[in-house]
Design a protein around this motif. Structure first.
Motif, PDB file in Angstrom:
ATOM      1  N   MET A   1       5.408   2.945 -19.959  1.00 65.49           N
ATOM      2  CA  MET A   1       4.193   2.330 -18.845  1.00 65.49           C
ATOM      3  C   MET A   1       4.889   3.373 -17.646  1.00 65.49           C
ATOM      4  O   MET A   1       6.469   3.246 -17.893  1.00 65.49           O
ATOM      5  N   SER A   2       3.886   3.723 -16.795  1.00 65.49           N
ATOM      6  CA  SER A   2       4.424   4.351 -16.313  1.00 65.49           C
ATOM      7  C   SER A   2       5.045   4.121 -14.535  1.00 65.49           C
ATOM      8  O   SER A   2       4.321   2.296 -14.591  1.00 65.49           O
ATOM      9  N   ASP A   3       5.315   4.576 -13.626  1.00 62.80           N
ATOM     10  CA  ASP A   3       5.830   4.063 -12.380  1.00 62.80           C
ATOM     11  C   ASP A   3       4.733   3.654 -11.155  1.00 62.80           C
ATOM     12  O   ASP A   3       3.146   4.157 -10.983  1.00 62.80           O
ATOM     13  N   PRO A   4       4.245   3.195 -11.141  1.00 65.21           N
ATOM     14  CA  PRO A   4       3.849   2.020  -9.451  1.00 65.21           C
ATOM     15  C   PRO A   4       3.286   2.902  -8.551  1.00 65.21           C
ATOM     16  O   PRO A   4       4.122   3.909  -8.062  1.00 65.21           O
ATOM     17  N   ARG A   5       2.498   3.187  -8.469  1.00 65.52           N
ATOM     18  CA  ARG A   5       1.798   3.945  -6.886  1.00 65.52           C
ATOM     19  C   ARG A   5       1.850   3.085  -6.179  1.00 65.52           C
ATOM     20  O   ARG A   5       0.723   2.194  -5.805  1.00 65.52           O
ATOM     21  N   LEU A   6       2.035   4.027  -4.989  1.00 64.71           N
ATOM     22  CA  LEU A   6       2.517   3.423  -3.357  1.00 64.71           C
ATOM     23  C   LEU A   6       0.982   3.985  -2.406  1.00 64.71           C
ATOM     24  O   LEU A   6       1.044   5.398  -2.745  1.00 64.71           O
ATOM     25  N   SER A   7      -0.055   2.917  -2.063  1.00 63.56           N
ATOM     26  CA  SER A   7      -0.515   3.416  -1.005  1.00 63.56           C
ATOM     27  C   SER A   7       0.251   3.364   0.720  1.00 63.56           C
ATOM     28  O   SER A   7       0.447   1.692   0.555  1.00 63.56           O
ATOM     29  N   ILE A   8       0.061   4.073   1.314  1.00 64.06           N
ATOM     30  CA  ILE A   8       1.009   4.034   2.322  1.00 64.06           C
ATOM     31  C   ILE A   8      -0.837   4.101   3.132  1.00 64.06           C
ATOM     32  O   ILE A   8      -1.284   4.785   3.834  1.00 64.06           O
ATOM     33  N   ILE A   9      -0.571   2.779   3.757  1.00 65.87           N
ATOM     34  CA  ILE A   9      -1.979   2.702   4.442  1.00 65.87           C
ATOM     35  C   ILE A   9      -1.268   2.035   6.145  1.00 65.87           C
ATOM     36  O   ILE A   9      -1.065   1.883   6.319  1.00 65.87           O
ATOM     37  N   ILE A  10      -1.687   3.425   7.137  1.00 63.09           N
ATOM     38  CA  ILE A  10      -1.227   3.944   8.749  1.00 63.09           C
ATOM     39  C   ILE A  10      -2.937   3.582   9.098  1.00 63.09           C
ATOM     40  O   ILE A  10      -3.936   4.234   9.457  1.00 63.09           O
ATOM     41  N   CYS A  11      -2.825   2.170  10.654  1.00 61.52           N
ATOM     42  CA  CYS A  11      -4.157   1.997  11.361  1.00 61.52           C
ATOM     43  C   CYS A  11      -3.519   2.432  12.788  1.00 61.52           C
ATOM     44  O   CYS A  11      -2.518   2.284  13.118  1.00 61.52           O
ATOM     45  N   VAL A  12      -4.268   2.853  13.016  1.00 63.73           N
ATOM     46  CA  VAL A  12      -4.829   3.689  13.629  1.00 63.73           C
ATOM     47  C   VAL A  12      -5.333   3.450  15.318  1.00 63.73           C
ATOM     48  O   VAL A  12      -6.327   3.891  14.291  1.00 63.73           O
ATOM     49  N   ALA A  70      -6.779  -6.534  11.185  1.00 61.15           N
ATOM     50  CA  ALA A  70      -6.979  -7.422   9.803  1.00 61.15           C
ATOM     51  C   ALA A  70      -8.151  -6.367   9.273  1.00 61.15           C
ATOM     52  O   ALA A  70      -7.260  -6.530   8.348  1.00 61.15           O
ATOM     53  N   ILE A  71      -9.224  -6.143  10.192  1.00 60.33           N
ATOM     54  CA  ILE A  71     -10.148  -5.257   9.775  1.00 60.33           C
ATOM     55  C   ILE A  71      -9.405  -4.036   8.846  1.00 60.33           C
ATOM     56  O   ILE A  71     -10.002  -3.990   8.083  1.00 60.33           O
ATOM     57  N   ALA A  72      -8.506  -3.551   9.624  1.00 60.71           N
ATOM     58  CA  ALA A  72      -8.195  -2.145   9.386  1.00 60.71           C
ATOM     59  C   ALA A  72      -6.936  -2.667   8.778  1.00 60.71           C
ATOM     60  O   ALA A  72      -7.743  -1.564   7.349  1.00 60.71           O
ATOM     61  N   ARG A  73      -6.106  -3.131   8.071  1.00 57.82           N
ATOM     62  CA  ARG A  73      -5.735  -3.147   6.707  1.00 57.82           C
ATOM     63  C   ARG A  73      -6.103  -3.757   5.314  1.00 57.82           C
ATOM     64  O   ARG A  73      -6.556  -3.372   4.408  1.00 57.82           O
ATOM     65  N   ASN A  74      -7.664  -4.738   5.544  1.00 53.47           N
ATOM     66  CA  ASN A  74      -8.713  -4.742   4.940  1.00 53.47           C
ATOM     67  C   ASN A  74      -8.970  -4.114   4.428  1.00 53.47           C
ATOM     68  O   ASN A  74      -9.320  -4.075   3.169  1.00 53.47           O
ATOM     69  N   ILE A  75      -9.567  -2.801   5.253  1.00 52.26           N
ATOM     70  CA  ILE A  75     -10.191  -1.988   4.249  1.00 52.26           C
ATOM     71  C   ILE A  75      -8.870  -1.279   3.712  1.00 52.26           C
ATOM     72  O   ILE A  75      -9.836  -0.080   2.777  1.00 52.26           O
ATOM     73  N   GLY A  76      -8.060  -0.509   4.328  1.00 57.73           N
ATOM     74  CA  GLY A  76      -7.324   0.318   3.717  1.00 57.73           C
ATOM     75  C   GLY A  76      -7.090  -0.332   2.110  1.00 57.73           C
ATOM     76  O   GLY A  76      -6.842   0.464   1.306  1.00 57.73           O
ATOM     77  N   ALA A  77      -6.450  -1.487   2.017  1.00 60.81           N
ATOM     78  CA  ALA A  77      -6.676  -2.535   0.879  1.00 60.81           C
ATOM     79  C   ALA A  77      -7.205  -2.348  -0.274  1.00 60.81           C
ATOM     80  O   ALA A  77      -7.381  -1.966  -0.805  1.00 60.81           O
ATOM     81  N   LYS A  78      -8.757  -2.020   0.285  1.00 64.00           N
ATOM     82  CA  LYS A  78     -10.124  -1.917  -0.403  1.00 64.00           C
ATOM     83  C   LYS A  78     -10.275  -0.553  -1.151  1.00 64.00           C
ATOM     84  O   LYS A  78     -10.469  -0.742  -1.990  1.00 64.00           O
ATOM     85  N   GLU A  79      -9.983   0.446  -0.544  1.00 66.12           N
ATOM     86  CA  GLU A  79     -10.306   1.682  -1.052  1.00 66.12           C
ATOM     87  C   GLU A  79      -9.243   2.514  -1.139  1.00 66.12           C
ATOM     88  O   GLU A  79      -9.211   3.464  -1.838  1.00 66.12           O
ATOM     89  N   SER A  80      -7.656   1.473  -1.650  1.00 65.26           N
ATOM     90  CA  SER A  80      -6.156   2.134  -1.751  1.00 65.26           C
ATOM     91  C   SER A  80      -7.112   2.040  -3.807  1.00 65.26           C
ATOM     92  O   SER A  80      -7.665   1.811  -4.085  1.00 65.26           O
ATOM     93  N   ASN A  81      -5.813   2.774  -4.403  1.00 66.20           N
ATOM     94  CA  ASN A  81      -5.535   2.985  -5.564  1.00 66.20           C
ATOM     95  C   ASN A  81      -4.468   2.597  -6.426  1.00 66.20           C
ATOM     96  O   ASN A  81      -3.983   2.980  -6.784  1.00 66.20           O
ATOM     97  N   GLY A  82      -3.403   2.056  -4.898  1.00 64.67           N
ATOM     98  CA  GLY A  82      -1.975   2.155  -5.374  1.00 64.67           C
ATOM     99  C   GLY A  82      -1.861   0.613  -6.050  1.00 64.67           C
ATOM    100  O   GLY A  82      -2.678  -0.050  -5.854  1.00 64.67           O
ATOM    101  N   ASP A  83      -0.230   0.077  -6.759  1.00 62.02           N
ATOM    102  CA  ASP A  83       0.414  -0.542  -6.951  1.00 62.02           C
ATOM    103  C   ASP A  83       0.617  -1.682  -6.430  1.00 62.02           C
ATOM    104  O   ASP A  83       1.088  -2.613  -5.758  1.00 62.02           O
ATOM    105  N   ILE A  84       1.106  -0.311  -5.333  1.00 59.32           N
ATOM    106  CA  ILE A  84       2.443  -1.509  -4.057  1.00 59.32           C
ATOM    107  C   ILE A  84       1.910  -0.408  -2.731  1.00 59.32           C
ATOM    108  O   ILE A  84       1.123   0.378  -2.237  1.00 59.32           O
ATOM    109  N   LEU A  85       0.892  -1.776  -2.145  1.00 60.57           N
ATOM    110  CA  LEU A  85      -0.074  -1.418  -0.540  1.00 60.57           C
ATOM    111  C   LEU A  85       1.388  -1.271   0.502  1.00 60.57           C
ATOM    112  O   LEU A  85       1.913  -2.591   0.754  1.00 60.57           O
ATOM    113  N   PHE A  86       2.052  -0.425   1.378  1.00 65.15           N
ATOM    114  CA  PHE A  86       3.107  -0.490   2.451  1.00 65.15           C
ATOM    115  C   PHE A  86       1.724  -0.291   3.576  1.00 65.15           C
ATOM    116  O   PHE A  86       1.478   0.914   4.358  1.00 65.15           O
TER     117      PHE A  86
END
Length: 111
Positions: A1-12, A70-86
């Motif tokens: 099993m590979s390590d989880p991928r981290l998605s750093i989602i920055i709302c700007v 909230a909209i920015a975070r939802n977009i970031g979550a939807k577009e991410s490929n990570g297992d962990i969302l930061f």
């Protein structure tokens, strides 16, 4: 099993003065972790996105309709490929030692 991928989602929103410190934190903190960086911009009128593009490979999404965190975070979550969302806001300042407090050596979350 590979390590989880981290998605750093920055709302700007108009964060051109804060992007350099965020870049420094990413460069100094993210070691031996598969990660991606996602910027979600809430109609900035400054050079935030242009500056961010100059530092690292980043996925950028521009909100064209109603803007809020909230909209920015939802977009970031939807577009991410990570297992962990930061999620972080563009004006946050993070300590270099922060990530080891929330991630174990095996790259899973502490909590």
């Amino acid at each position: 099993m590979s390590d989880p991928r981290l998605s750093i989602i920055i709302c700007v929103y108009n964060e051109e003065s804060n992007i350099k410190p965020l870049n420094k934190w990413i460069n100094e903190s993210i070691k031996d972790i598969d990660f991606e960086i996602i910027y979600v911009d809430s109609k900035s009128t400054d050079n935030s996105i242009e500056i961010a593009k100059s530092y690292y490979e980043v996925k950028i999404f521009l909100i064209t309709g109603e803007c809020n965190a909230a909209i920015a975070r939802n977009i970031g979550a939807k577009e991410s490929n990570g297992d962990i969302l930061f999620f972080i806001d563009g004006d946050m300042e993070l300590h270099v030692g922060f990530l080891p407090l929330v991630m174990k050596d095996n790259k899973s979350l502490v909590y």
